[in-house]
Design an enzyme around this catalytic site. Structure first.
Site, short mmCIF file in Angstrom:
data_model
loop_
_atom_site.label_atom_id
_atom_site.label_comp_id
_atom_site.label_asym_id
_atom_site.label_seq_id
_atom_site.Cartn_x
_atom_site.Cartn_y
_atom_site.Cartn_z
N ASP A 245 0.82 -1.21 0.00
CA ASP A 245 0.00 0.00 0.00
C ASP A 245 0.85 1.27 0.00
OD1 ASP A 245 -1.99 -1.83 0.32
OD2 ASP A 245 -2.89 -0.89 2.09
N HIS A 388 3.78 -2.21 2.99
CA HIS A 388 3.80 -0.86 2.41
C HIS A 388 5.07 -0.66 1.60
CE1 HIS A 388 1.01 -0.68 5.83
NE2 HIS A 388 0.36 0.22 5.11
ZN ZN Z 1 -2.47 3.15 3.47
#
Ligand code: ZN
Length: 438
Positions: A245, A388
């Site tokens: 992400d 991430h």
């Molecule tokens: Zn996020």
């Protein structure tokens, strides 16, 4: 005396001529109607099925219907009117013979074909026109009456998913302007489960506009999973989906792509619209590598804190515009920031919400060893791992994460491979077999 005979002869001849003319005219006038009646009678005789005769203002209509169907569908009535209207101006004794045939298509429906033969009398001659139309409407096989969407589709989320597939057909790789893109995203298409504005063939669902003109032709191969009896084709076995992400990041995303490539693994990247805008090269590199891309809103908003309008702007609006202009297609997966999306927004936007089963907590630990331990101890088959691609420790940990999971027998798949392509709007997906309404 001779002149009397002369007059009588002239009179007799005149009467005879008048009578002859009268007879000739009668015969001439009767000929075309007789031919017309004979043509209609022959068509009726050759037909095996129901015959329905209706007198209309524009003329007589003889419907030659499939056996057991007595009521012509509205599209058939329209075809009859068009056949009568196609006759020359001034025609009298107008008659249309309309042959209706049904071709079976899936889901107990039929595609309606009409062959109209129009007859009339013009200047004492028989005039004829022929008008054919195939796939004029989709009807219920048993009744010949127009089909409604709920005969094909069970639920409203499935209807919305089909609409979104139609939007993709209309937008993908078409280089639309922002205005045209917005129009595609807001067109009503199939407005509810009672919608009748479609036709179905064995291969294609075509959505029509209010004037019955085709708007979008959607191949059934794209939407079969959303139709009645359709099923998700989830990836079986020991599979797992790695997700990243908050990117793209100009340094870390390429590193992560390289690690995936080296390991022969695929993953899914949930990108911010602002990130795609700022780093289009990094974003395009992900697309070109064959990894999957989803969206993560334009600039990482907590969606339940926004109005529906502002939320839609984060999903469609600038987000979808940026995505579309970069990749040429519409986005298909949404990961809401913090996994948070309200019911109202979920009802207004058509992307499925993708959650996760394993949180790497990489943003918290910022430590490669901790990330590996966390994933190793909480991963399971059919799961989705949250990471991430803006965390350096994640890029650092990834080769080991892949090696370790692979050592445990895992295969790496994208989110849509894992979940199997029956992803519904208004639903959220935590992992394989874990689907919940928002
Ligand atoms: Zn996020």
């Amino acid at each position: 005396m001779g002149w009397v005979i002369g007059i009588v002869t002239v009179l007799v001849a005149a009467v005879a001529a008048t009578g002859g003319f009268w007879l000739w005219r009668e015969q001439r006038n009767a000929k075309a109607p007789r031919q017309l009646n004979a043509a209609v009678a022959a068509a009726k005789k050759a037909h095996r099925g129901s015959v329905v005769t209706r007198q209309t203002k524009a003329g007589k209509v003889v419907y030659l219907m499939p056996d057991g169907i007595e009521k012509p569908a509205p599209a058939v009535v329209q075809a009859a009117a068009k056949t009568l209207a196609a006759l020359p101006k001034g025609a009298t004794t107008k008659t249309a013979v309309v042959t209706v045939t049904l071709r079976g298509v899936p889901y107990g429906l039929a595609s309606l074909d009409v062959a109209g033969q129009g007859y009339g009398v013009v200047a004492h001659r028989l005039a004829a026109v022929a008008k054919k139309a195939t796939g004029l409407a989709t009807v219920t096989m048993a009744t010949g009456q127009p089909a409604t969407l709920h005969q094909l589709v069970d639920t409203d989320p499935a209807r919305r998913a089909i609409n979104y597939q139609a939007r993709q057909v209309l937008a993908d790789n078409k280089k639309l302007s922002d205005a045209a893109l917005a129009a595609v995203l807001t067109q009503p298409l199939l407005a509810d489960l009672n919608a009748q504005n479609f036709t179905l063939t064995p291969t294609t669902l075509t959505i029509l506009d209010a004037q019955s003109r085709p708007v979008a032709a959607v191949p059934l191969t794209r939407i079969a999973q959303f139709m009645k009896g359709g099923r998700a084709k989830e990836q079986p076995g020991k599979v797992i989906a790695l997700t990243f992400d908050d990117g793209p990041n100009p340094t870390l995303t390429p590193q992560i792509l390289a690690a995936l490539h080296q390991a022969g693994a695929k993953a899914t990247f949930f990108m911010l619209g602002s990130g795609i805008h700022d780093y289009p090269q990094a974003a395009k590199a992900v697309a070109e590598s064959g990894n999957e891309i989803g969206i993560h809103t334009y600039d990482h908003q907590y969606l339940p804190g926004l109005s529906v309008t502002a939320g839609l702007d984060q999903v469609y609006g600038k987000m979808t515009q940026t995505y579309y202009h970069t990749f040429g297609t519409l986005p298909t997966l949404l990961r809401p920031p913090y996994g948070a999306i309200g019911k109202q927004l979920a009802a207004a936007e058509d992307l499925p919400a993708i959650q996760w089963t394993t949180d790497s907590q990489d943003w918290e630990s910022k430590n490669a060893g901790a990330i590996l331990n966390r994933i190793r101890s909480t991963a399971y088959a059919g799961g989705i791992v949250l990471m991430h691609d803006i965390q350096p420790a994640t890029a650092q940990a990834l080769p080991n994460v892949i090696r370790t999971l692979r050592g445990q027998g895992y295969r790496f798949v994208t989110v849509s491979e894992l979940l199997g392509g029956r992803l519904l709007p208004g639903h959220q997906y935590f992992g394989r077999g874990d689907e919940r309404p928002v």
